[in-house]
Design a protein around this motif. Structure first.
Motif, PDB file in Angstrom:
ATOM      1  N   GLY A   9       0.840  -1.110   0.060  1.00 24.16           N
ATOM      2  CA  GLY A   9       0.042  -0.014   0.034  1.00 24.16           C
ATOM      3  C   GLY A   9       0.842   1.145  -0.045  1.00 24.16           C
ATOM      4  O   GLY A   9       1.951   1.315   0.756  1.00 24.16           O
ATOM      5  N   ALA A  12      -1.208   6.732   3.667  1.00 24.74           N
ATOM      6  CA  ALA A  12      -0.630   7.175   4.921  1.00 24.74           C
ATOM      7  C   ALA A  12      -0.629   6.088   5.772  1.00 24.74           C
ATOM      8  O   ALA A  12       0.451   6.012   6.882  1.00 24.74           O
ATOM      9  CB  ALA A  12      -1.585   8.183   5.456  1.00 24.74           C
ATOM     10  N   ASN A  57     -10.064  17.576   8.125  1.00 29.31           N
ATOM     11  CA  ASN A  57     -11.009  17.631   9.123  1.00 29.31           C
ATOM     12  C   ASN A  57     -10.807  17.263  10.408  1.00 29.31           C
ATOM     13  O   ASN A  57     -11.632  17.057  11.495  1.00 29.31           O
ATOM     14  CB  ASN A  57     -12.443  16.756   8.482  1.00 29.31           C
ATOM     15  CG  ASN A  57     -12.036  15.366   8.333  1.00 29.31           C
ATOM     16  OD1 ASN A  57     -11.327  14.807   9.246  1.00 29.31           O
ATOM     17  ND2 ASN A  57     -12.421  14.833   7.178  1.00 29.31           N
ATOM     18  N   VAL A  58      -9.563  17.215  10.819  1.00 33.34           N
ATOM     19  CA  VAL A  58      -9.246  16.789  12.187  1.00 33.34           C
ATOM     20  C   VAL A  58      -7.872  18.225  12.610  1.00 33.34           C
ATOM     21  O   VAL A  58      -7.339  18.573  11.699  1.00 33.34           O
ATOM     22  CB  VAL A  58      -8.140  15.571  12.082  1.00 33.34           C
ATOM     23  CG1 VAL A  58      -7.761  15.373  13.796  1.00 33.34           C
ATOM     24  CG2 VAL A  58      -9.164  14.369  12.204  1.00 33.34           C
ATOM     25  N   MET A  63      -3.047  15.383  14.541  1.00 31.08           N
ATOM     26  CA  MET A  63      -2.819  14.499  13.274  1.00 31.08           C
ATOM     27  C   MET A  63      -1.532  14.000  13.464  1.00 31.08           C
ATOM     28  O   MET A  63      -1.148  13.760  12.319  1.00 31.08           O
ATOM     29  CB  MET A  63      -2.892  15.654  12.041  1.00 31.08           C
ATOM     30  CG  MET A  63      -4.531  15.678  11.689  1.00 31.08           C
ATOM     31  SD  MET A  63      -5.137  14.282  11.149  1.00 31.08           S
ATOM     32  CE  MET A  63      -4.554  13.944   9.497  1.00 31.08           C
ATOM     33  N   PHE A 122       5.431  -0.888  -7.376  1.00 33.44           N
ATOM     34  CA  PHE A 122       4.211  -1.591  -8.175  1.00 33.44           C
ATOM     35  C   PHE A 122       3.191  -1.863  -7.206  1.00 33.44           C
ATOM     36  O   PHE A 122       3.383  -2.081  -6.081  1.00 33.44           O
ATOM     37  CB  PHE A 122       4.609  -2.559  -9.027  1.00 33.44           C
ATOM     38  CG  PHE A 122       5.761  -2.408 -10.117  1.00 33.44           C
ATOM     39  CD1 PHE A 122       5.500  -1.801 -11.126  1.00 33.44           C
ATOM     40  CD2 PHE A 122       7.263  -2.550  -9.604  1.00 33.44           C
ATOM     41  CE1 PHE A 122       6.343  -1.559 -12.028  1.00 33.44           C
ATOM     42  CE2 PHE A 122       8.162  -2.413 -10.605  1.00 33.44           C
ATOM     43  CZ  PHE A 122       8.010  -1.653 -11.709  1.00 33.44           C
ATOM     44  N   ALA A 151      -2.047  -2.624   3.565  1.00 32.17           N
ATOM     45  CA  ALA A 151      -2.631  -1.287   3.882  1.00 32.17           C
ATOM     46  C   ALA A 151      -3.034  -0.508   2.657  1.00 32.17           C
ATOM     47  O   ALA A 151      -2.652   0.469   2.013  1.00 32.17           O
ATOM     48  CB  ALA A 151      -1.378  -0.531   4.259  1.00 32.17           C
ATOM     49  N   GLY A 153      -5.842   0.839   1.866  1.00 36.50           N
ATOM     50  CA  GLY A 153      -7.069   1.811   1.859  1.00 36.50           C
ATOM     51  C   GLY A 153      -8.391   1.578   1.176  1.00 36.50           C
ATOM     52  O   GLY A 153      -8.589   0.514   1.554  1.00 36.50           O
ATOM     53  N   ASP A 205     -15.670  18.352  -0.684  1.00 39.43           N
ATOM     54  CA  ASP A 205     -14.325  18.428  -1.230  1.00 39.43           C
ATOM     55  C   ASP A 205     -14.919  19.228  -2.921  1.00 39.43           C
ATOM     56  O   ASP A 205     -14.119  19.956  -3.347  1.00 39.43           O
ATOM     57  CB  ASP A 205     -13.621  17.337  -1.311  1.00 39.43           C
ATOM     58  CG  ASP A 205     -12.872  17.353   0.045  1.00 39.43           C
ATOM     59  OD1 ASP A 205     -12.661  18.177   0.666  1.00 39.43           O
ATOM     60  OD2 ASP A 205     -11.896  16.565  -0.107  1.00 39.43           O
ATOM     61  N   THR A 441     -10.448   4.214   9.871  1.00 39.91           N
ATOM     62  CA  THR A 441     -10.025   4.880   8.330  1.00 39.91           C
ATOM     63  C   THR A 441      -9.252   6.320   8.760  1.00 39.91           C
ATOM     64  O   THR A 441      -8.518   6.749   7.742  1.00 39.91           O
ATOM     65  CB  THR A 441     -11.043   5.302   7.621  1.00 39.91           C
ATOM     66  OG1 THR A 441     -12.074   6.495   8.303  1.00 39.91           O
ATOM     67  CG2 THR A 441     -11.897   4.288   7.127  1.00 39.91           C
ATOM     68  N   MET A 443      -6.403   9.018  10.796  1.00 38.06           N
ATOM     69  CA  MET A 443      -4.924   8.947  11.197  1.00 38.06           C
ATOM     70  C   MET A 443      -5.117   8.885  12.836  1.00 38.06           C
ATOM     71  O   MET A 443      -4.230   7.935  13.271  1.00 38.06           O
ATOM     72  CB  MET A 443      -4.362  10.264  11.071  1.00 38.06           C
ATOM     73  CG  MET A 443      -3.895  10.262   9.731  1.00 38.06           C
ATOM     74  SD  MET A 443      -2.958   8.778   8.999  1.00 38.06           S
ATOM     75  CE  MET A 443      -1.366   8.782   9.876  1.00 38.06           C
TER      76      MET A 443
HETATM   77  C1  LIG Z   1     -10.508  12.736   0.767  1.00 38.14           C
HETATM   78  C2  LIG Z   1     -10.441  12.320   2.328  1.00 38.14           C
HETATM   79  C3  LIG Z   1     -10.043  13.161   3.228  1.00 38.14           C
HETATM   80  C4  LIG Z   1      -9.513  12.718   4.403  1.00 38.14           C
HETATM   81  N1  LIG Z   1      -9.326  13.570   5.385  1.00 38.14           N
HETATM   82  C5  LIG Z   1      -8.797  13.209   6.558  1.00 38.14           C
HETATM   83  C6  LIG Z   1      -8.569  13.890   7.527  1.00 38.14           C
HETATM   84  O1  LIG Z   1      -8.577  15.120   7.558  1.00 38.14           O
HETATM   85  N2  LIG Z   1      -7.807  13.453   8.779  1.00 38.14           N
HETATM   86  C7  LIG Z   1      -7.827  12.086   9.015  1.00 38.14           C
HETATM   87  O2  LIG Z   1      -7.569  11.530   9.946  1.00 38.14           O
HETATM   88  N3  LIG Z   1      -8.328  11.196   8.164  1.00 38.14           N
HETATM   89  C8  LIG Z   1      -8.674  11.576   6.877  1.00 38.14           C
HETATM   90  N4  LIG Z   1      -9.007  10.781   5.586  1.00 38.14           N
HETATM   91  C9  LIG Z   1      -9.085   9.282   6.153  1.00 38.14           C
HETATM   92  C10 LIG Z   1      -8.042   8.813   5.377  1.00 38.14           C
HETATM   93  O3  LIG Z   1      -8.535   7.447   4.675  1.00 38.14           O
HETATM   94  C11 LIG Z   1      -6.640   8.311   6.158  1.00 38.14           C
HETATM   95  O4  LIG Z   1      -6.403   9.388   6.895  1.00 38.14           O
HETATM   96  C12 LIG Z   1      -5.572   7.913   5.338  1.00 38.14           C
HETATM   97  O5  LIG Z   1      -5.511   8.638   4.303  1.00 38.14           O
HETATM   98  C13 LIG Z   1      -5.848   6.455   4.940  1.00 38.14           C
HETATM   99  O6  LIG Z   1      -4.680   6.197   4.539  1.00 38.14           O
HETATM  100  P1  LIG Z   1      -4.436   4.621   3.803  1.00 38.14           P
HETATM  101  O7  LIG Z   1      -2.958   4.095   3.719  1.00 38.14           O
HETATM  102  O8  LIG Z   1      -5.088   3.642   4.637  1.00 38.14           O
HETATM  103  O9  LIG Z   1      -5.595   4.724   2.468  1.00 38.14           O
HETATM  104  P2  LIG Z   1      -4.832   5.357   1.137  1.00 38.14           P
HETATM  105  O10 LIG Z   1      -4.607   6.862   1.196  1.00 38.14           O
HETATM  106  O11 LIG Z   1      -6.142   5.030   0.228  1.00 38.14           O
HETATM  107  O12 LIG Z   1      -3.784   4.719   0.506  1.00 38.14           O
HETATM  108  C14 LIG Z   1      -3.827   3.332   0.064  1.00 38.14           C
HETATM  109  C15 LIG Z   1      -2.562   3.205  -0.847  1.00 38.14           C
HETATM  110  O13 LIG Z   1      -2.560   1.673  -1.424  1.00 38.14           O
HETATM  111  C16 LIG Z   1      -2.230   1.633  -2.612  1.00 38.14           C
HETATM  112  N5  LIG Z   1      -2.764   0.177  -3.229  1.00 38.14           N
HETATM  113  C17 LIG Z   1      -3.784  -0.407  -3.355  1.00 38.14           C
HETATM  114  N6  LIG Z   1      -3.726  -1.382  -3.862  1.00 38.14           N
HETATM  115  C18 LIG Z   1      -2.200  -1.855  -3.652  1.00 38.14           C
HETATM  116  C19 LIG Z   1      -1.537  -2.996  -4.035  1.00 38.14           C
HETATM  117  N7  LIG Z   1      -2.241  -4.140  -4.550  1.00 38.14           N
HETATM  118  N8  LIG Z   1      -0.337  -2.878  -4.085  1.00 38.14           N
HETATM  119  C20 LIG Z   1       0.246  -1.907  -3.657  1.00 38.14           C
HETATM  120  N9  LIG Z   1      -0.349  -0.628  -3.301  1.00 38.14           N
HETATM  121  C21 LIG Z   1      -1.732  -0.748  -3.329  1.00 38.14           C
HETATM  122  C22 LIG Z   1      -3.431   2.467  -3.234  1.00 38.14           C
HETATM  123  O14 LIG Z   1      -2.923   2.954  -4.868  1.00 38.14           O
HETATM  124  C23 LIG Z   1      -3.015   3.679  -2.479  1.00 38.14           C
HETATM  125  O15 LIG Z   1      -1.998   4.547  -2.762  1.00 38.14           O
HETATM  126  C24 LIG Z   1      -9.616  11.186   4.617  1.00 38.14           C
HETATM  127  C25 LIG Z   1      -9.932  10.378   3.470  1.00 38.14           C
HETATM  128  C26 LIG Z   1     -10.438  10.970   2.273  1.00 38.14           C
HETATM  129  C27 LIG Z   1     -10.552  10.037   1.312  1.00 38.14           C
END
Ligand SMILES: Cc1cc2nc3c(=O)[nH]c(=O)nc-3n(C[C@H](O)[C@H](O)[C@H](O)COP(=O)(O)OP(=O)(O)OC[C@H]3O[C@@H](n4cnc5c(N)ncnc54)[C@H](O)[C@@H]3O)c2cc1C
Length: 460
Positions: A9, A12, A57-58, A63, A122, A151, A153, A205, A441, A443
């Motif tokens: 992933g 974040a 939004n936090v 954060m 990749f 991870a 998302g 947004d 979901t 941080m």
């Molecule tokens: C628009 C928006 C605003 C937000 N604002 C806030 C905020 O203000 N405060 C807060 O605390 N949270 C916020 N969130 C929640 C947010 O989801 C988390 O803060 C955080 O970004 C989640 O990170 P993540 O790594 O779990 O997911 P993501 O950021 O979605 O990252 C997942 C990554 O994994 C990659 N991936 C997928 N499949 C594969 C694979 N097979 N192999 C390798 N890589 C892969 C994807 O391409 C992506 O880059 C917000 C969410 C969104 C959508």
């Protein structure tokens, strides 16, 4: 201790876990394979936006990426601008800068600790868990590790039922709002009227960004209740001091109707207002969710989820003011209804809506779907998830909230909550764990999960 670990992933959550692991000195050195999915590492969808209008939004003070360094993000932001306060809602772009800076620092520190990181730009396509390890496959290459962490998302958004193939092909029904925002310059002429389906934070947004870029366009935003998310107050309010009594009463009777009654009662009694009550439940949400039997969780999803999300995931007050101004200027209208169908009509599209048994028709140049994070693994084209499900290596949460897992993040192969089958060395972090933890979901939850996961991976 797992010495060779794959982190899959590029957002974040992966960045936070990676940094947690590299910061630590362990008796043996670590080898990490980081599959970033090919995108700019660490930012993901949320913090990949370049727009200054897209705010966290936090509040800044809450954060930090690290549970052990609560001021992390605030210190980073204040280095550039000492006037920034912990109560501010900063642009998400700046948070992306922080994530990248922390990852760069962690990579340096990891080197100093003797750890070694292989960044693989990749997507991982397949994963084969075995008794004492995991094989991770991307393209023609496969690598064997001791443990793997998903991870990923949220999953790619899918069109809502009722949208015709012709509407999708026409490009006038947009399923992925983030891609539209990135490519909006490709629109030769701004649309005159846009319908936004959904009224959560993603809709907010989209409305702010497009209304600024398309100043002549009018917007209609539709949801079942026609309500925007609630807003934070300008001044931060501390969570209610003592929610122990409320939590205990909720635990005693795990029934959604009863919980709503308790919450209503608590918010009328609590002097500091409903926000303080909602915020005070945050540290208890995983424990409370675990108490709920499946049929009560289903009831929550049907009847209470929308209301909970409106009060729990609030927008900054300045964003609320900007939306109020759009409404006042007649550029944004909110409507109640459920979309029944969308089809092509002439140069645009036509929507059929239902509200309280009455059908309505609405014409638009463009429809944008903003219905929140998709974590339903049962219907996803995501290659890795499909492979894991098809091979019965993982199982879907029955309510479409991710994958079956235990509260430590171990994925489960199958079985029931009573008799689950865990993988000892395949984990998830973040959105895929919503079925287990509910709040999983943002941080504040992700950094706790990262710390706990790092403890487990490095345990002797
Ligand atoms: C628009 C928006 C605003 C937000 N604002 C806030 C905020 O203000 N405060 C807060 O605390 N949270 C916020 N969130 C929640 C947010 O989801 C988390 O803060 C955080 O970004 C989640 O990170 P993540 O790594 O779990 O997911 P993501 O950021 O979605 O990252 C997942 C990554 O994994 C990659 N991936 C997928 N499949 C594969 C694979 N097979 N192999 C390798 N890589 C892969 C994807 O391409 C992506 O880059 C917000 C969410 C969104 C959508």
């Amino acid at each position: 201790m797992f010495r060779r670990v794959a982190i899959i992933g590029g957002g974040a959550a992966a960045a936070t876990l990676l940094s947690e692991l590299l910061e630590r000195q362990s008796p043996q050195s670590l080898h990490l394979d980081w599959y970033t999915g090919g995108e700019a590492s660490a930012r993901g969808v949320a913090y990949g936006t370049a727009s200054e209008r897209h705010l966290l939004n936090v509040r800044a003070a809450s954060m930090s990426m690290f549970a052990g360094k609560p001021r992390g993000f605030l210190d980073f932001a204040q280095r550039d601008d000492p006037a920034i306060a912990g109560t501010d809602f900063l642009p998400r772009r700046r948070y992306g800068d922080y994530l990248e800076a922390e990852v760069a620092r962690a990579l340096q520190q990891g080197k100093a600790h003797g750890h070694d990181v292989n960044i693989i730009p990749f997507a991982a396509d397949a994963l084969v868990p075995e008794r004492d390890g995991v094989t991770v496959i991307h393209g023609e290459e496969s690598r064997r590790v001791d443990a793997a962490v998903l991870a990923l998302g949220a999953l790619p958004p899918q069109p809502l039922p009722g949208v015709s193939a012709a509407a999708l092909d026409s490009g006038r029904y947009v399923v992925d709002p983030w891609r539209l925002l990135a490519d909006r310059a490709a629109w030769p002429q701004p649309p005159r009227n846009v319908v936004v389906l959904g009224l959560g934070l993603t809709a907010v947004d989209v409305l702010l960004e497009l209304s600024a870029h398309w100043p002549q366009t009018t917007f209609t935003a539709i949801s079942r209740h026609g309500l925007l998310p609630e807003a934070h107050l300008h001044a931060a309010s501390a969570p209610a001091d003592d929610s122990a009594g409320l939590v205990e009463a909720m635990r005693d009777t795990p029934d959604i109707r009863h919980w709503l009654h308790l919450l209503r009662e608590a918010t009328t009694q609590e002097g500091s207002g409903w926000r303080a009550i909602v915020d005070s439940l945050r540290p208890h949400s995983a424990g409370l969710w675990a108490e709920l039997p499946l049929e009560q969780r289903a009831r929550f999803m049907r009847h209470a989820r929308w209301a909970w999300e409106r009060v729990r995931h609030r927008m900054p007050p300045q964003i609320r003011d900007a939306l109020t101004a759009l409404e006042r200027d007649g550029r944004l209208q909110r409507r109640r209804g459920r979309m029944q169908s969308v089809d092509v009509a002439g140069d645009g599209v036509v929507l059929h809506l239902d509200h309280a048994g009455h059908s309505q028709t609405l014409a638009a140049d463009l429809v944008i779907q903003t219905v929140g994070l998709n974590t339903d693994v049962r219907r996803t084209p995501h290659r890795l998830i499909s492979q894991l499900l098809t091979n019965a290596h993982i199982a879907a949460d029955p309510l479409g909230l991710g994958v079956l897992a235990d509260t430590d993040g171990h994925l489960q192969r199958d079985g029931t909550r009573e008799a689950p089958t865990h993988w000892a060395h395949v984990f998830a972090i973040g959105s895929l764990l919503r079925g287990t933890l509910w709040e999983s979901t943002a941080m504040p939850e992700i950094r706790q999960q990262a710390r706990h996961l790092a403890d487990q991976l490095l345990a002797p």
